[in-house]
Design a protein around this motif. Structure first.
Motif, mmCIF file in Angstrom:
data_model
loop_
_atom_site.group_PDB
_atom_site.id
_atom_site.type_symbol
_atom_site.label_atom_id
_atom_site.label_comp_id
_atom_site.label_asym_id
_atom_site.label_seq_id
_atom_site.Cartn_x
_atom_site.Cartn_y
_atom_site.Cartn_z
ATOM 1 N N TRP A 80 19.378 40.108 34.328
ATOM 2 C CA TRP A 80 18.730 40.139 33.010
ATOM 3 C C TRP A 80 17.246 40.399 33.238
ATOM 4 C CZ3 TRP A 80 17.106 35.992 29.030
ATOM 5 C CH2 TRP A 80 17.226 36.514 27.728
ATOM 6 N N LEU A 81 16.784 41.595 32.885
ATOM 7 C CA LEU A 81 15.413 42.026 33.114
ATOM 8 C C LEU A 81 14.688 42.180 31.782
ATOM 9 C CD1 LEU A 81 16.238 44.975 35.549
ATOM 10 C CD2 LEU A 81 15.951 42.581 36.162
ATOM 11 N N PHE A 82 13.371 42.164 31.874
ATOM 12 C CA PHE A 82 12.617 42.520 30.672
ATOM 13 C C PHE A 82 11.332 43.235 31.069
ATOM 14 C CE2 PHE A 82 10.770 38.297 31.506
ATOM 15 C CZ PHE A 82 9.423 38.496 31.254
ATOM 16 N N ARG A 83 10.950 44.143 30.186
ATOM 17 C CA ARG A 83 9.687 44.866 30.313
ATOM 18 C C ARG A 83 8.697 44.218 29.359
ATOM 19 N NH1 ARG A 83 11.297 49.820 29.171
ATOM 20 N NH2 ARG A 83 10.996 49.451 26.946
ATOM 21 N N GLU A 84 7.557 43.803 29.848
ATOM 22 C CA GLU A 84 6.570 43.092 29.049
ATOM 23 C C GLU A 84 5.482 44.059 28.598
ATOM 24 O OE1 GLU A 84 4.583 38.746 29.311
ATOM 25 O OE2 GLU A 84 3.965 40.126 30.896
ATOM 26 N N GLY A 85 5.353 44.212 27.291
ATOM 27 C CA GLY A 85 4.340 45.095 26.718
ATOM 28 C C GLY A 85 4.931 46.398 26.226
ATOM 29 N N LEU A 86 4.637 46.774 24.981
ATOM 30 C CA LEU A 86 5.092 48.050 24.419
ATOM 31 C C LEU A 86 4.205 49.172 24.955
ATOM 32 C CD1 LEU A 86 5.788 47.019 20.707
ATOM 33 C CD2 LEU A 86 7.428 47.236 22.581
ATOM 34 N N TRP A 87 4.868 50.149 25.596
ATOM 35 C CA TRP A 87 4.119 51.248 26.199
ATOM 36 C C TRP A 87 3.433 52.070 25.114
ATOM 37 C CZ3 TRP A 87 4.527 56.635 25.989
ATOM 38 C CH2 TRP A 87 3.750 57.317 26.946
ATOM 39 N N GLY A 88 2.155 52.291 25.288
ATOM 40 C CA GLY A 88 1.376 53.080 24.349
ATOM 41 C C GLY A 88 0.823 52.302 23.189
ATOM 42 N N TYR A 89 1.293 51.065 22.927
ATOM 43 C CA TYR A 89 0.808 50.267 21.801
ATOM 44 C C TYR A 89 0.071 49.016 22.298
ATOM 45 C CZ TYR A 89 3.726 53.132 18.772
ATOM 46 O OH TYR A 89 4.288 54.189 18.098
ATOM 47 N N GLU A 90 0.758 48.262 23.182
ATOM 48 C CA GLU A 90 0.153 47.024 23.684
ATOM 49 C C GLU A 90 -0.457 47.191 25.078
ATOM 50 O OE1 GLU A 90 3.090 43.822 21.383
ATOM 51 O OE2 GLU A 90 3.354 44.205 23.537
ATOM 52 N N THR A 91 0.061 48.122 25.840
ATOM 53 C CA THR A 91 -0.438 48.334 27.199
ATOM 54 C C THR A 91 -0.089 49.738 27.667
ATOM 55 O OG1 THR A 91 -0.333 47.516 29.479
ATOM 56 C CG2 THR A 91 1.677 47.374 28.183
ATOM 57 N N ALA A 92 -0.869 50.223 28.635
ATOM 58 C CA ALA A 92 -0.599 51.539 29.217
ATOM 59 C C ALA A 92 0.280 51.438 30.456
ATOM 60 C CB ALA A 92 -1.914 52.232 29.568
ATOM 61 N N SER A 93 0.468 50.250 30.999
ATOM 62 C CA SER A 93 1.308 50.059 32.191
ATOM 63 C C SER A 93 2.091 48.765 32.046
ATOM 64 C CB SER A 93 0.430 50.008 33.458
ATOM 65 O OG SER A 93 -0.546 48.992 33.338
ATOM 66 N N PRO A 94 3.254 48.817 31.409
ATOM 67 C CA PRO A 94 4.066 47.609 31.235
ATOM 68 C C PRO A 94 4.490 47.019 32.582
ATOM 69 C CG PRO A 94 4.835 49.387 29.821
ATOM 70 C CD PRO A 94 3.871 49.997 30.789
ATOM 71 N N SER A 95 4.686 45.699 32.590
ATOM 72 C CA SER A 95 5.152 44.982 33.773
ATOM 73 C C SER A 95 6.630 44.625 33.617
ATOM 74 C CB SER A 95 4.333 43.714 33.990
ATOM 75 O OG SER A 95 2.948 44.000 34.129
ATOM 76 N N TRP A 96 7.314 44.548 34.765
ATOM 77 C CA TRP A 96 8.748 44.227 34.756
ATOM 78 C C TRP A 96 8.940 42.853 35.411
ATOM 79 C CZ3 TRP A 96 12.791 46.932 32.597
ATOM 80 C CH2 TRP A 96 12.497 48.207 32.124
ATOM 81 N N ASP A 140 9.823 53.894 27.961
ATOM 82 C CA ASP A 140 10.411 52.808 27.172
ATOM 83 C C ASP A 140 11.924 52.709 27.367
ATOM 84 O OD1 ASP A 140 11.001 55.165 25.990
ATOM 85 O OD2 ASP A 140 10.502 54.532 23.951
ATOM 86 N N GLY A 141 12.468 53.260 28.458
ATOM 87 C CA GLY A 141 13.897 53.223 28.728
ATOM 88 C C GLY A 141 14.256 52.144 29.728
ATOM 89 N N PRO A 142 15.548 52.003 30.020
ATOM 90 C CA PRO A 142 15.997 51.002 30.991
ATOM 91 C C PRO A 142 15.648 51.449 32.402
ATOM 92 C CG PRO A 142 17.854 52.298 30.244
ATOM 93 C CD PRO A 142 16.692 52.736 29.406
ATOM 94 N N PRO A 143 15.616 50.517 33.358
ATOM 95 C CA PRO A 143 15.277 50.887 34.739
ATOM 96 C C PRO A 143 16.459 51.584 35.414
ATOM 97 C CG PRO A 143 15.806 48.556 34.618
ATOM 98 C CD PRO A 143 15.824 49.057 33.210
#
Length: 490
Positions: free
Chosen positions: A467-483, A415-418
């Motif tokens: 300006w980037l974003f990670r889609e999906g909360l890791w462990g809550y909404e998805t197991a592999s968030p997309s960038w 859940d950290g920055p890239p």
């Protein structure tokens, strides 16, 4: 002659003077007419072409008054109230109108009266020539006209059996028996023709709120003369608008050529305008940008500037308000660009009440107009009031990718920055990162599969900022968030 099909036969629908003198009459079959005069020439009727010609003539007739309507398949109705004095009186106006039509190859008859029905009856059944009926003389003017002026053919035939052939014969009869035998509509038409009841003229085009026009003794065609005339008409129109406390929102400039051609040029404004110089500038831009330039031909003998739509415009002192002056200048610039390139090609972004970046604004015409989905008339700067610390970089970029582009990113923790990412086959090493800015889906309109976004502002080793974003909360909404990459900072 013009022939048309009726009752399985070709019937004379119209005939010229030569055919009438030879003994041909309207309603006669073509076979009978040819028996009388074998050399007669006949053409088939073309209702569509006749209607198109009548529309052209109606446009041309607007040089006399903007209040022009169609009267049947072969007539025009003009309300000349308040405009006859421009031509030296009603008689001179009617003579000029009929003479111009005849010089153009159109045989015409006309009449001016206090009611439309009276003028129509005199023009159609009053014989050759033009007539002007004085006020109150309608009943006397139509007394000798045939009953075809007020009744359909079957009614005329029935009245003829009773010995009634003229309007005066019908007017002298008791009204009760006539109404019982032929209906009240006959008496209504009789009253209108005799000037005892009015009949409105239905204009074919919406009437302008106010107009200004120039009539030239000699047709003009030089560009500078046209521009000076536009400025003069704009000044006259501005005076009328100022007395009414209004400003123009839509203007129409009409050119009447000496050969009868008519050309109309319309411009719209984003706010009420009554400054003559501003109106003239709008038309200078519009005329310069026309793909089909206005051809003066043998010159323009009449020009008219009309305000088709107006709005209230209160007087305001802007000399001490710099922001108001800048807003006014921006609105004028938008009007001039829209006049040159078209209103759909000049747009502004309108802020929306949402946190979703791609929904935060939509493009609307730069000219501020009312209605659903249109730009608001309020201050544009207030719509974009972000909470921003002075001398701090903007929290979001001005340039967004539509749609956001998927990237490959690697983070030290889920859940950290890239720390690095690959975009369009190029690898970027992140030197600095700031975030996250969490944006949750809007529950009242989000789809079931919408995910939470965590946005980061990052800077690579070359100093480029993304300006980037990670889609999906890791462990809550998805197991592999997309960038995704959503925007670029300048």
């Amino acid at each position: 002659m013009v022939v048309d099909k009726a009752r399985n036969a070709l019937v004379i629908a119209a005939a010229d003077d030569a055919a009438l003198q030879a003994g041909v009459c309207v309603g006669m079959t073509l076979a009978t007419a040819r028996a009388i005069h074998p050399a007669l020439l006949a053409v088939e009727a073309d209702a569509a072409a006749d209607a198109a010609l009548l529309e052209v003539l109606a446009d041309w007739a607007e040089r006399y008054t903007p209040f022009v309507g169609l009267d049947g398949p072969d007539g025009l109705a003009l309300d000349v109230t308040g405009s006859a004095h421009l031509f030296g009186g009603e008689a001179a106006m009617l003579d000029d109108l009929v003479a111009r039509l005849r010089r153009g190859g159109v045989e015409a008859r006309g009449a001016i009266a206090g009611t439309l029905s009276t003028a129509r009856a005199l023009a159609r059944f009053g014989g050759a020539g033009a007539r002007v009926v004085p006020a109150g003389g309608e009943a006397r003017a139509v007394a000798r006209l045939p009953l075809e002026a007020v009744a359909p053919p079957e009614t005329v035939t029935a009245l003829a059996r009773l010995g009634l052939k003229r309007i005066e014969d019908l007017a002298e009869r008791p009204r009760g028996p006539l109404a019982a035998r032929f209906g009240a509509s006959l008496l209504d038409r009789l009253d209108r023709v005799r000037g005892l009841a009015g009949e409105p003229v239905s204009p074919r085009r919406p009437l302008p709120a106010c107009t200004a026009e120039r009539r030239f003794a000699e047709p003009i065609g030089h560009e500078e003369d046209v521009r000076r005339s536009i400025l003069a008409m704009a000044g006259e129109l501005a005076g009328v608008l100022e007395r009414r406390g209004e400003g123009a929102r839509r203007l129409e400039l009409t050119f009447f050529r000496a050969d009868g051609a008519v050309r109309r040029i319309a411009v719209a404004t984003g706010r009420p305008v009554r400054d003559p110089a501003a109106m003239a500038r709008l038309y200078r831009e519009k005329l310069d940008a026309l793909a089909d330039p206005v051809d003066p031909g043998f010159g323009f003998d009449v020009m008219r500037l009309a305000a088709l739509a107006t709005e209230r415009q209160d007087a305001a002192q802007t000399g001490l308000d710099r922001q108001a002056e800048e807003s006014e200048a921006l609105a004028e610039l938008a009007d001039r660009l829209a006049a040159r390139f078209g209103p759909r090609r000049v747009q502004r972004l309108v802020a929306q009440d949402t946190h979703i970046p791609e929904r935060a604004a939509f493009a609307a015409p730069a000219q501020r107009v009312g209605g659903a989905g249109a730009a608001k008339t309020g201050d544009a700067a207030a719509e974009w009031a972000f909470h921003r610390v002075p001398e701090e970089p903007p929290p979001r970029p001005l340039r967004l990718l539509d749609p956001p582009e998927r990237i490959e990113a690697l983070a030290e923790i889920p859940d950290g920055p890239p720390i690095r990412f690959r975009w369009r086959r190029a690898l970027h090493l992140v030197r600095k990162a700031e975030g996250p800015e969490r944006i949750a889906p809007e529950w009242w309109r989000a789809s079931p599969d919408a995910l939470t976004r965590d946005y980061f502002r990052v800077e690579d080793e070359a100093g480029r900022r993304f300006w980037l974003f990670r889609e999906g909360l890791w462990g809550y909404e998805t197991a592999s968030p997309s960038w995704f990459l959503h925007g670029l900072f300048a």
